[in-house]
Design an enzyme around this catalytic site. Sequence first.
Site, PDB file in Angstrom:
ATOM      1  N   ARG A  78      99.815 -47.655 -57.514  1.00  0.00           N
ATOM      2  CA  ARG A  78      99.180 -46.334 -57.573  1.00  0.00           C
ATOM      3  C   ARG A  78      99.877 -45.490 -58.642  1.00  0.00           C
ATOM      4  O   ARG A  78     101.091 -45.571 -58.821  1.00  0.00           O
ATOM      5  CB  ARG A  78      99.352 -45.688 -56.193  1.00  0.00           C
ATOM      6  CG  ARG A  78      98.758 -44.310 -56.022  1.00  0.00           C
ATOM      7  CD  ARG A  78      97.280 -44.354 -55.924  1.00  0.00           C
ATOM      8  NE  ARG A  78      96.712 -43.144 -55.344  1.00  0.00           N
ATOM      9  CZ  ARG A  78      95.437 -42.813 -55.447  1.00  0.00           C
ATOM     10  NH1 ARG A  78      94.581 -43.584 -56.107  1.00  0.00           N
ATOM     11  NH2 ARG A  78      94.977 -41.721 -54.879  1.00  0.00           N
TER      12      ARG A  78
ATOM     13  N   THR B 297      85.818 -46.168 -58.798  1.00  0.00           N
ATOM     14  CA  THR B 297      86.826 -47.111 -58.317  1.00  0.00           C
ATOM     15  C   THR B 297      86.140 -48.459 -58.289  1.00  0.00           C
ATOM     16  O   THR B 297      84.925 -48.542 -58.352  1.00  0.00           O
ATOM     17  CB  THR B 297      87.275 -46.662 -56.905  1.00  0.00           C
ATOM     18  OG1 THR B 297      87.824 -45.362 -56.989  1.00  0.00           O
ATOM     19  CG2 THR B 297      88.282 -47.595 -56.283  1.00  0.00           C
TER      20      THR B 297
ATOM     21  N   ASP C  88      93.480 -36.364 -56.442  1.00  0.00           N
ATOM     22  CA  ASP C  88      93.639 -36.911 -55.082  1.00  0.00           C
ATOM     23  C   ASP C  88      94.775 -36.227 -54.317  1.00  0.00           C
ATOM     24  O   ASP C  88      94.909 -36.418 -53.108  1.00  0.00           O
ATOM     25  CB  ASP C  88      93.882 -38.426 -55.133  1.00  0.00           C
ATOM     26  CG  ASP C  88      92.576 -39.212 -55.064  1.00  0.00           C
ATOM     27  OD1 ASP C  88      91.535 -38.625 -54.730  1.00  0.00           O
ATOM     28  OD2 ASP C  88      92.595 -40.425 -55.346  1.00  0.00           O
TER      29      ASP C  88
ATOM     30  N   SER D 214      95.528 -41.881 -51.230  1.00  0.00           N
ATOM     31  CA  SER D 214      94.309 -42.598 -51.605  1.00  0.00           C
ATOM     32  C   SER D 214      93.503 -42.960 -50.359  1.00  0.00           C
ATOM     33  O   SER D 214      94.016 -42.944 -49.243  1.00  0.00           O
ATOM     34  CB  SER D 214      94.707 -43.882 -52.344  1.00  0.00           C
ATOM     35  OG  SER D 214      93.588 -44.696 -52.552  1.00  0.00           O
ATOM     36  N   SER D 215      92.239 -43.282 -50.585  1.00  0.00           N
ATOM     37  CA  SER D 215      91.416 -43.839 -49.491  1.00  0.00           C
ATOM     38  C   SER D 215      91.174 -45.332 -49.681  1.00  0.00           C
ATOM     39  O   SER D 215      90.467 -45.958 -48.876  1.00  0.00           O
ATOM     40  CB  SER D 215      90.059 -43.135 -49.445  1.00  0.00           C
ATOM     41  OG  SER D 215      90.222 -41.770 -49.178  1.00  0.00           O
TER      42      SER D 215
ATOM     43  N   GLY E  87      85.411 -43.385 -53.085  1.00  0.00           N
ATOM     44  CA  GLY E  87      86.142 -42.166 -52.719  1.00  0.00           C
ATOM     45  C   GLY E  87      86.388 -42.105 -51.228  1.00  0.00           C
ATOM     46  O   GLY E  87      86.833 -43.081 -50.606  1.00  0.00           O
TER      47      GLY E  87
HETATM   48  N1  GLY Z   1      90.700 -42.084 -56.206  1.00  0.00           N
HETATM   49  C1  GLY Z   1      90.127 -42.442 -54.991  1.00  0.00           C
HETATM   50  C2  GLY Z   1      91.106 -42.909 -54.000  1.00  0.00           C
HETATM   51  O1  GLY Z   1      92.148 -43.409 -54.378  1.00  0.00           O
HETATM   52  O2  GLY Z   1      90.868 -42.778 -52.835  1.00  0.00           O
END
Ligand code: GLY
Length: 572
Positions: free
Chosen positions: A108, A383, A425, A454-455, A476
């Site tokens: 990340r 993503t 985020d 993050s998700s 997202g």
């Molecule tokens: N940028 C979307 C996530 O990491 O959840």
Amino acid sequence: MKCFLKRENGYQLLMFLFAAFFIPVGCVQGQLGKDNGAQYRNGMVVCAYPDAAQVGLNILKKGGNAVDAAVAVQFALAVTLPEAGNIGGGGFMVYRSAKGESNTLDFREKAPAMASQDMYLDSAGNVVPGMSLSTHKASGVPGSVDGMVEAHRKYGRLKWEELVQPAIDIAHNGFKITKRLAADLNRNEAEFKKLNEGKNYLIKDTPWQEGDLLVQEDLAKTLEQVRDKGRAGFYEGPVADELITEMQSGKGLISKTDLQNYHAVWRKALTGTYKDYKIITMPPPSSGGIALLQLLQSVQKYPLNRWGFNRDSTVQLVVEAERRVYADRSKYLGDPDFYKVPGDSLLKPAYNTSRMSTFGWDKATASASILPGKFVGYESDQTTHYSIVDREGNAVAITTTLNGSFGSKIFVKGAGFLLNNEMDDFSSKPGVPNMFGLVGGKANSIQPGKRMLSSMTPTIVEKDGKLFMVVGTPGGSTIITSVFQTILNVIEFNQGMQQAVNSKRFHHQWLPDVVYIEQDALNSADSVKLAQKGYKIVGSGPSGRVDAILKTKWGYYEGGADPRGDDTKLGW
Ligand code: GLY
């Protein structure tokens, strides 16, 4: 060849013997009562772009393992899926070896050292619109290249150069773009021009059309550096210089020291159970793993299978579980290197059961609303996820991102890649929603060197100690609920992998207090019943692009490539 194997019937032993002795290694047209497509014995790649899937398959056929193929696919997607595939972003990998060992890699992005908690607020303390999205300050320090180097160092089998080269070839020779990519490029042209004066990466004089060749010489040059020097080819030398020059041209914060200090982190996989299944998933700084396990615990004791797929009781229960879990997400989840995430407490089955005891079947629970959430809509391309299994049975689930579609939409001049806008985020200000309508507070506040929550939910599922499913998606805030529903579709509703991926999805995230449904996800009678109970049901566009692989009881791999995008499944 038509396959007449049925999932559950009295001829299982006979069929098994038939499969074992008479079906040649390779493709079997699997029906399993549903159209789930071909099945394969030796390995499979499911990802968001056909050319990248082909790169991954070629690596598997050359004797590469699942991690080798993943590295090659990551770089190939950086070329063929510029809206989300990346070297300027970050992501997460969940790995399970054929022997059953699991591990996760966190690559990340991180906040630059010069970042600060209130960096997106004006002098009156209000969030400056767009600052965390479309400026040089929107970018976190990219993690993808270090992540791939690290994954390969630990698990790779083929030479690094062999894994990067296919992406260089595609960037150099060009590839034919799909109708959807042409439309995406055209839709973003005005913003590309506005944010990248004098730069022409991804812009051309006339509108893009399906079948046009997209050649990316600057990106090919950058990838050659990565091929020849590995990590140093990106975080030092000419590419790093170009990135820093780009930052300085727009008052961005990423420095040379930030690049040198960036390192991906191995984290113990987060595991939990759902009935007879073991779930292996991503720990924080993703919220996805904890939230997924909470959701599964929340619905476990209810007879979903009897109620049926997307029927009113199923939807009501799932929505109420999602409401509670997303409320927890907003308060308790953040980068564990900076904030003590109460994961053990959140994952106590008794905790999630007691949370569910507070809803009644007669009417919707109201989401406690301190500040109203604002859901900006689905932008599923931001993503991307890919699932890979190899001949030995090693499995990789990787979700990687630039955050927004094409990230910040700012190109690194001369280097041919896009910068992420992952800083959005973070919670810019407590209670103020980000681009996905998600709210947060202290746990996810901005701090130098911290990773934004993050998700992303790359996940591997085991049954009876054996590989069962590899799954993940972009989308997202909807990522978690899409992965959750796909797992339920297979386990509870007996859907094959492709059908589970195709199935219409719905989404609730606590705030705003709305149930988003894809077109035709619910029948109208059930929608009316839910509306009468107070659920606000709103139609949405396509939700997520799940790319997944199921291992059948016969030992074959069955893929699910999401028809909502250009997603492709290939196997051998
Ligand atoms: N940028 C979307 C996530 O990491 O959840």
